[in-house]
Design an enzyme around this catalytic site. Structure first.
Site, PDB file in Angstrom:
ATOM      1  N   ASP A  64       6.873   3.240  -5.004  1.00  0.00           N
ATOM      2  CA  ASP A  64       6.267   3.539  -3.715  1.00  0.00           C
ATOM      3  C   ASP A  64       6.818   4.842  -3.174  1.00  0.00           C
ATOM      4  O   ASP A  64       6.955   5.823  -3.901  1.00  0.00           O
ATOM      5  CB  ASP A  64       6.922   2.516  -3.048  1.00  0.00           C
ATOM      6  N   HIS A 101       7.109   3.016   3.851  1.00  0.00           N
ATOM      7  CA  HIS A 101       6.476   2.142   3.170  1.00  0.00           C
ATOM      8  C   HIS A 101       7.329   1.403   2.043  1.00  0.00           C
ATOM      9  O   HIS A 101       7.509   0.294   1.834  1.00  0.00           O
ATOM     10  CB  HIS A 101       5.258   2.257   2.784  1.00  0.00           C
ATOM     11  N   SER A 295       0.492  -5.143   0.564  1.00  0.00           N
ATOM     12  CA  SER A 295       1.521  -4.410   0.214  1.00  0.00           C
ATOM     13  C   SER A 295       2.743  -5.191   0.296  1.00  0.00           C
ATOM     14  O   SER A 295       4.096  -5.039  -0.165  1.00  0.00           O
ATOM     15  CB  SER A 295       1.586  -3.183   0.894  1.00  0.00           C
TER      16      SER A 295
END
Length: 386
Positions: A64, A101, A295
């Site tokens: 990520d 994220h 996600s």
């Protein structure tokens, strides 16, 4: 000297940039101790308590935007780290997360302080493959997967979490000959390492057509779609997808989906809560973030896989086959119908999908192991013969 894994001379089909992931909303401090709504729906804490599992002894590799490694949620549990981007001068040891994220995703799997993830006893291996702007290249994904083939076992990596994709919409995986990413996922699977991959957030964009993005479409992944975990009102998304109202087990309007009847072995394996999810943040070492997406559903499933793996390892001393893990997840899942109560601006398939239930999955595995012991003749229980 460690011998590196031999791989065929393959090239990834996609060499273009990965579309940027959206930045989570950041807060300076947590509002909730636990990922309460998601946990309640999938009964993760009940499963952990009943079967005495937490992911301990195992690790998740999160591919990520990096990780805020100093966050209290990960204190002492970062097993290894590697940067595959040009951020921070390309320093391979610097996985600083300037996006948020990756930290959000990692926290959903295994946070264990201000927030409590699905598998809070697991370690984390952040592999930074997306830049602070959220985008990246599939070449970095390929290199990170190769790094895991060469180094994952010594860090006890048993699950890979990839909350990313190409924004495409595919209904089979036969059009990817000699794909290097597919081959590495297949090789990890052969080692018992499960690759959980987001199905994609572009159902509205693709005019409500069934399909999943790359690399979730590969049959050797555990592909994950997203549902809401309770009624939290209405939401509109940048893609144009809109949920006029939300509720427990309603499929989110952005979540890509692919049914067994259409795609067989490459169908979406499982759904999980993915909107909205509160988790670890990057504003400070006690920060919180909130995000919606497949996600966020993907690390929920990655956490459940860690719990299943720990229970199996405790009994057998080795990782279970990934296909068995998928079977435990799917056979114990809650049935959800796409279109029975969704209230949004996309078309629905009116087909039945599966939503993960951590407690039920652990119960299924436990029964399976008990049956296997009886069939083999467990110590102290003599087998009878006709």
């Amino acid at each position: 000297m460690k011998q590196e894994t031999d791989m065929p001379n393959l090239e990834p089909l996609f060499v273009s940039r990965i579309p940027p992931v959206e930045r989570p909303v950041q807060r300076d401090k947590p509002l909730l101790k636990e990922i309460v709504e998601a946990d309640r729906l999938i009964r993760a804490s009940r499963g952990r308590e009943h079967f005495k599992v937490s992911g301990k002894g195992l690790a998740v590799a999160v591919l990520d935007t990096g990780l805020r490694t100093t966050h209290v949620d990960f204190n002492g549990r970062v097993a290894a780290q590697r940067n595959f981007t040009s951020d921070d001068g390309g320093d391979v040891d610097n996985v600083s997360d300037g996006n948020g994220h990756g930290t959000n995703v990692a926290g959903i799997v295994c946070a264990n302080k201000d927030h409590v993830g699905i598998a809070p006893g697991a370690h984390v291996v952040p592999l930074k493959v997306l830049s602070n702007e959220g985008g990246g290249s599939f070449e970095a994904i390929k290199d990170a997967l190769q790094w895991l083939l060469d180094n994952g076992e010594k860090h006890n990596v048993s699950v890979v979490c990839m909350s990313l994709g190409d924004s495409g919409n595919y209904i089979n995986d036969t059009g990817f000959p000699l794909d290097a990413i597919q081959e590495r996922i297949r090789s990890l699977k052969a080692k018992g390492i499960a690759c959980c991959v987001a199905a994609g957030n572009d159902y509205y964009t693709h005019n409500s057509k069934q399909g999943m993005s790359y690399p979730a479409i590969f049959r050797d992944t555990i592909s994950v779609g997203a549902v809401y975990d309770l009624n939290e009102g209405s939401f509109s998304y940048n893609s144009g997808a809109t949920a006029f109202s939300t509720g427990e087990d309603r499929i989110t309007p952005f979540s890509q989906r692919l049914h067994d009847s259409v795609a067989g072995a490459v169908a979406t394996d499982i759904f999980a809560p993915g909107a909205p999810i509160r988790s670890s943040g990057i504003s400070n070492d006690r920060g919180e973030s909130i995000q919606h997406g497949t996600s966020q559903a993907t690390p929920v499933v990655a956490g459940v896989v860690l719990l299943l793996q720990e229970l199996f390892v405790n009994a057998h001393g080795r990782l279970p086959a990934v296909d068995d893990v998928v079977q435990w997840l799917r056979s114990s899942a809650v049935s959800i119908v796409d279109g029975d109560d969704e209230h949004d601006n996309v078309d629905h398939t009116n087909l039945t999908f599966r939503r993960v239930d951590a407690l039920a999955a652990l119960e299924t595995l436990s029964r399976s192991m008990a049956t296997a012991e009886l069939m083999a003749g467990s110590p102290g229980i003599p087998r009878t013969h006709a």
